[in-house]
Design a protein around this motif. Structure first.
Motif, PDB file in Angstrom:
ATOM      1  N   SER A   3      48.573  31.872  30.795  1.00  0.00           N
ATOM      2  CA  SER A   3      48.908  32.493  29.525  1.00  0.00           C
ATOM      3  C   SER A   3      49.633  33.807  29.737  1.00  0.00           C
ATOM      4  CB  SER A   3      47.634  32.717  28.694  1.00  0.00           C
ATOM      5  OG  SER A   3      46.750  33.568  29.392  1.00  0.00           O
ATOM      6  N   ASN A   4      49.447  34.427  30.863  1.00  0.00           N
ATOM      7  CA  ASN A   4      50.190  35.619  31.236  1.00  0.00           C
ATOM      8  C   ASN A   4      51.192  35.235  32.307  1.00  0.00           C
ATOM      9  OD1 ASN A   4      48.811  37.449  29.578  1.00  0.00           O
ATOM     10  ND2 ASN A   4      47.156  37.604  31.064  1.00  0.00           N
ATOM     11  N   PRO A   5      52.495  35.336  32.027  1.00  0.00           N
ATOM     12  CA  PRO A   5      53.486  34.956  33.033  1.00  0.00           C
ATOM     13  C   PRO A   5      53.292  35.741  34.309  1.00  0.00           C
ATOM     14  CG  PRO A   5      54.515  35.345  30.886  1.00  0.00           C
ATOM     15  CD  PRO A   5      53.089  35.796  30.780  1.00  0.00           C
ATOM     16  N   PRO A   6      53.369  35.085  35.482  1.00  0.00           N
ATOM     17  CA  PRO A   6      53.207  35.791  36.744  1.00  0.00           C
ATOM     18  C   PRO A   6      54.133  36.980  36.890  1.00  0.00           C
ATOM     19  CG  PRO A   6      53.155  33.417  37.097  1.00  0.00           C
ATOM     20  CD  PRO A   6      53.504  33.639  35.664  1.00  0.00           C
ATOM     21  N   SER A   7      55.357  36.906  36.326  1.00  0.00           N
ATOM     22  CA  SER A   7      56.281  38.032  36.436  1.00  0.00           C
ATOM     23  C   SER A   7      55.708  39.277  35.781  1.00  0.00           C
ATOM     24  CB  SER A   7      57.632  37.672  35.808  1.00  0.00           C
ATOM     25  OG  SER A   7      57.470  37.323  34.431  1.00  0.00           O
ATOM     26  N   PHE A  11      54.672  42.788  37.632  1.00  0.00           N
ATOM     27  CA  PHE A  11      55.125  44.089  37.142  1.00  0.00           C
ATOM     28  C   PHE A  11      53.945  45.039  36.969  1.00  0.00           C
ATOM     29  CE2 PHE A  11      56.197  46.956  33.572  1.00  0.00           C
ATOM     30  CZ  PHE A  11      57.287  47.615  34.136  1.00  0.00           C
ATOM     31  N   SER A  12      52.833  44.526  36.461  1.00  0.00           N
ATOM     32  CA  SER A  12      51.645  45.365  36.280  1.00  0.00           C
ATOM     33  C   SER A  12      51.100  45.841  37.627  1.00  0.00           C
ATOM     34  CB  SER A  12      50.567  44.590  35.521  1.00  0.00           C
ATOM     35  OG  SER A  12      51.015  44.225  34.236  1.00  0.00           O
ATOM     36  N   VAL A  13      51.108  44.939  38.609  1.00  0.00           N
ATOM     37  CA  VAL A  13      50.634  45.311  39.944  1.00  0.00           C
ATOM     38  C   VAL A  13      51.546  46.380  40.557  1.00  0.00           C
ATOM     39  CG1 VAL A  13      50.305  44.464  42.305  1.00  0.00           C
ATOM     40  CG2 VAL A  13      49.444  43.145  40.376  1.00  0.00           C
ATOM     41  N   VAL A  14      52.848  46.246  40.336  1.00  0.00           N
ATOM     42  CA  VAL A  14      53.794  47.244  40.851  1.00  0.00           C
ATOM     43  C   VAL A  14      53.551  48.604  40.194  1.00  0.00           C
ATOM     44  CG1 VAL A  14      56.233  47.905  40.934  1.00  0.00           C
ATOM     45  CG2 VAL A  14      55.546  45.582  41.536  1.00  0.00           C
ATOM     46  N   LEU A  15      53.235  48.598  38.912  1.00  0.00           N
ATOM     47  CA  LEU A  15      52.911  49.862  38.235  1.00  0.00           C
ATOM     48  C   LEU A  15      51.669  50.508  38.843  1.00  0.00           C
ATOM     49  CD1 LEU A  15      53.549  49.170  34.426  1.00  0.00           C
ATOM     50  CD2 LEU A  15      54.905  50.576  35.990  1.00  0.00           C
ATOM     51  N   LEU A 188      44.919  46.071  44.898  1.00  0.00           N
ATOM     52  CA  LEU A 188      46.058  45.453  44.219  1.00  0.00           C
ATOM     53  C   LEU A 188      45.919  43.932  44.132  1.00  0.00           C
ATOM     54  CD1 LEU A 188      48.992  47.609  45.641  1.00  0.00           C
ATOM     55  CD2 LEU A 188      47.912  47.750  43.392  1.00  0.00           C
ATOM     56  N   VAL A 189      45.415  43.313  45.188  1.00  0.00           N
ATOM     57  CA  VAL A 189      45.227  41.858  45.147  1.00  0.00           C
ATOM     58  C   VAL A 189      44.207  41.483  44.077  1.00  0.00           C
ATOM     59  CG1 VAL A 189      44.306  39.883  46.418  1.00  0.00           C
ATOM     60  CG2 VAL A 189      45.939  41.416  47.520  1.00  0.00           C
ATOM     61  N   VAL A 190      43.065  42.139  44.089  1.00  0.00           N
ATOM     62  CA  VAL A 190      42.018  41.804  43.121  1.00  0.00           C
ATOM     63  C   VAL A 190      42.459  42.177  41.704  1.00  0.00           C
ATOM     64  CG1 VAL A 190      39.643  42.269  42.435  1.00  0.00           C
ATOM     65  CG2 VAL A 190      40.196  41.979  44.847  1.00  0.00           C
ATOM     66  N   SER A 191      43.172  43.288  41.558  1.00  0.00           N
ATOM     67  CA  SER A 191      43.620  43.713  40.226  1.00  0.00           C
ATOM     68  C   SER A 191      44.551  42.687  39.591  1.00  0.00           C
ATOM     69  CB  SER A 191      44.319  45.073  40.321  1.00  0.00           C
ATOM     70  OG  SER A 191      43.400  46.092  40.647  1.00  0.00           O
ATOM     71  N   GLN A 198      42.273  40.020  31.798  1.00  0.00           N
ATOM     72  CA  GLN A 198      42.150  41.144  30.870  1.00  0.00           C
ATOM     73  C   GLN A 198      40.923  42.008  31.151  1.00  0.00           C
ATOM     74  OE1 GLN A 198      42.572  39.791  26.798  1.00  0.00           O
ATOM     75  NE2 GLN A 198      44.612  38.945  27.168  1.00  0.00           N
ATOM     76  N   ARG A 199      40.595  42.140  32.420  1.00  0.00           N
ATOM     77  CA  ARG A 199      39.504  43.020  32.846  1.00  0.00           C
ATOM     78  C   ARG A 199      40.123  44.355  33.283  1.00  0.00           C
ATOM     79  NH1 ARG A 199      34.497  41.053  31.248  1.00  0.00           N
ATOM     80  NH2 ARG A 199      34.501  38.772  31.456  1.00  0.00           N
ATOM     81  N   PHE A 200      40.663  45.069  32.299  1.00  0.00           N
ATOM     82  CA  PHE A 200      41.459  46.260  32.582  1.00  0.00           C
ATOM     83  C   PHE A 200      40.613  47.416  33.129  1.00  0.00           C
ATOM     84  CE2 PHE A 200      43.601  44.125  28.908  1.00  0.00           C
ATOM     85  CZ  PHE A 200      44.663  43.603  29.633  1.00  0.00           C
ATOM     86  N   LEU A 201      39.412  47.579  32.598  1.00  0.00           N
ATOM     87  CA  LEU A 201      38.567  48.690  33.035  1.00  0.00           C
ATOM     88  C   LEU A 201      38.190  48.545  34.503  1.00  0.00           C
ATOM     89  CD1 LEU A 201      36.962  51.247  32.476  1.00  0.00           C
ATOM     90  CD2 LEU A 201      35.075  49.811  31.644  1.00  0.00           C
ATOM     91  N   PHE A 202      37.828  47.352  34.911  1.00  0.00           N
ATOM     92  CA  PHE A 202      37.454  47.115  36.307  1.00  0.00           C
ATOM     93  C   PHE A 202      38.645  47.389  37.226  1.00  0.00           C
ATOM     94  CE2 PHE A 202      34.947  43.919  39.168  1.00  0.00           C
ATOM     95  CZ  PHE A 202      34.763  44.947  40.090  1.00  0.00           C
ATOM     96  N   ALA A 203      39.837  46.958  36.810  1.00  0.00           N
ATOM     97  CA  ALA A 203      41.034  47.218  37.609  1.00  0.00           C
ATOM     98  C   ALA A 203      41.298  48.716  37.724  1.00  0.00           C
ATOM     99  CB  ALA A 203      42.235  46.509  36.989  1.00  0.00           C
ATOM    100  N   ALA A 204      41.084  49.448  36.633  1.00  0.00           N
ATOM    101  CA  ALA A 204      41.286  50.895  36.666  1.00  0.00           C
ATOM    102  C   ALA A 204      40.292  51.570  37.610  1.00  0.00           C
ATOM    103  CB  ALA A 204      41.158  51.471  35.256  1.00  0.00           C
ATOM    104  N   LEU A 205      39.044  51.113  37.578  1.00  0.00           N
ATOM    105  CA  LEU A 205      38.029  51.679  38.466  1.00  0.00           C
ATOM    106  C   LEU A 205      38.366  51.411  39.931  1.00  0.00           C
ATOM    107  CD1 LEU A 205      34.768  50.777  36.510  1.00  0.00           C
ATOM    108  CD2 LEU A 205      35.829  53.038  36.756  1.00  0.00           C
ATOM    109  N   LEU A 206      38.893  50.237  40.210  1.00  0.00           N
ATOM    110  CA  LEU A 206      39.303  49.925  41.570  1.00  0.00           C
ATOM    111  C   LEU A 206      40.425  50.851  42.028  1.00  0.00           C
ATOM    112  CD1 LEU A 206      39.342  46.021  41.967  1.00  0.00           C
ATOM    113  CD2 LEU A 206      37.950  47.681  43.209  1.00  0.00           C
ATOM    114  N   CYS A 207      41.360  51.131  41.150  1.00  0.00           N
ATOM    115  CA  CYS A 207      42.459  52.045  41.502  1.00  0.00           C
ATOM    116  C   CYS A 207      41.935  53.449  41.788  1.00  0.00           C
ATOM    117  CB  CYS A 207      43.494  52.082  40.380  1.00  0.00           C
ATOM    118  SG  CYS A 207      44.478  50.568  40.251  1.00  0.00           S
TER     119      CYS A 207
END
Length: 255
Positions: A3-7, A11-15, A188-191, A198-207
């Protein structure tokens, strides 16, 4: 996940990668050195040591396992195999590259440079010695730091027992930071998979953890800013490569 295009995910991972690189880049370009800013027997230093231990063997393995367990609870089941494949591939690439680059560049660590400048430790003699001999030499130099003898004032650096032991254990070369490479690559891999779910908070904590890992390495005297910057750049490249290979593998499997 489709549902979310890989591209868009890339882009999100690059950010995220840009954010992880920006701060060490600013420190490096600003000519700053974070060691020895912090008293290494303080509570702050103990917290930083606990953080850096999450990327130190064998605790780094526990970090990966704990993160995979969290993903097992948070992510759709169909994402678990690609996640595991990506993590294993990225960790293998980062460990191999770090093992090759450190002796290739042969840069001394900040703490060793400090001891050479203030206590007369021979840089060439230290790094030409075997690993066990380096640990003995480091133990001798650490002991001098706590001795009540007439040393220059700037050498009055107090180490906690755990950090003193860490100095004695980590006697390899400095460039790049293996701990930062581990943290940035894993983050970055896990994020990528967390953002897809859509687990944005967990990704932010990892960063935040990956950023803090770099700071801990600099403040504890284990790495220069350029070590952390290079590791952050390499970590992003390895993560993207692992993710691209994973997506290619999944496309072949679905074809």
């Amino acid at each position: 996940m489709r549902s979310n295009p890989p591209s868009n995910l890339y882009f999100s991972v690059v950010l995220l990668w840009s954010g992880l690189t920006l701060i060490p880049a600013a420190i490096y370009l600003g000519g700053l050195s974070l060691f020895p800013w912090l008293e290494l027997s303080s509570l702050k230093a103990q917290i930083l040591f606990g953080l850096t231990s999450s990327g130190t063997a064998p605790y780094g393995v526990l970090t990966v396992l704990a993160l995979l367990l969290a993903c097992y609870l948070l992510l759709p089941r169909k994402q678990l195999v690609p996640l595991l494949f990506s993590v294993c591939l990225a960790m293998g690439l980062s460990l191999g590259l770090n093992h090759f680059l450190k002796p290739y560049f042969g840069h001394p660590r900040p703490n060793v440079q400090f001891l050479a400048e203030n206590q007369g430790l021979s840089l060439s003699g230290f790094y030409q010695a075997s690993q066990p001999t380096r640990r003995i030499l480091m133990a001798q130099e650490v002991a001098k730091l706590s001795q009540e003898i007439k040393l220059p004032q700037e050498t009055k650096l107090s180490l906690s027992p755990k950090i003193a032991q860490h100095w004695q254990d980590e006697v390899g070369y400095s460039f790049p930071s293996g701990h930062t490479l581990f943290a940035v690559t894993l983050t970055l891999v896990v994020s990528y998979f967390l953002l897809a779910a859509q687990r944005f908070l967990f990704a932010a904590l990892l960063c935040l953890w990956a950023l803090a890992m770099g700071f801990s390495r600099m403040l504890l005297g284990m790495h220069w800013p350029q070590d952390v910057l290079a590791a952050s750049l390499l970590g992003g490249l390895i993560a993207l490569l692992a993710l691209l290979i994973t997506e290619k593998w999944r496309a072949i499997g679905q074809g």
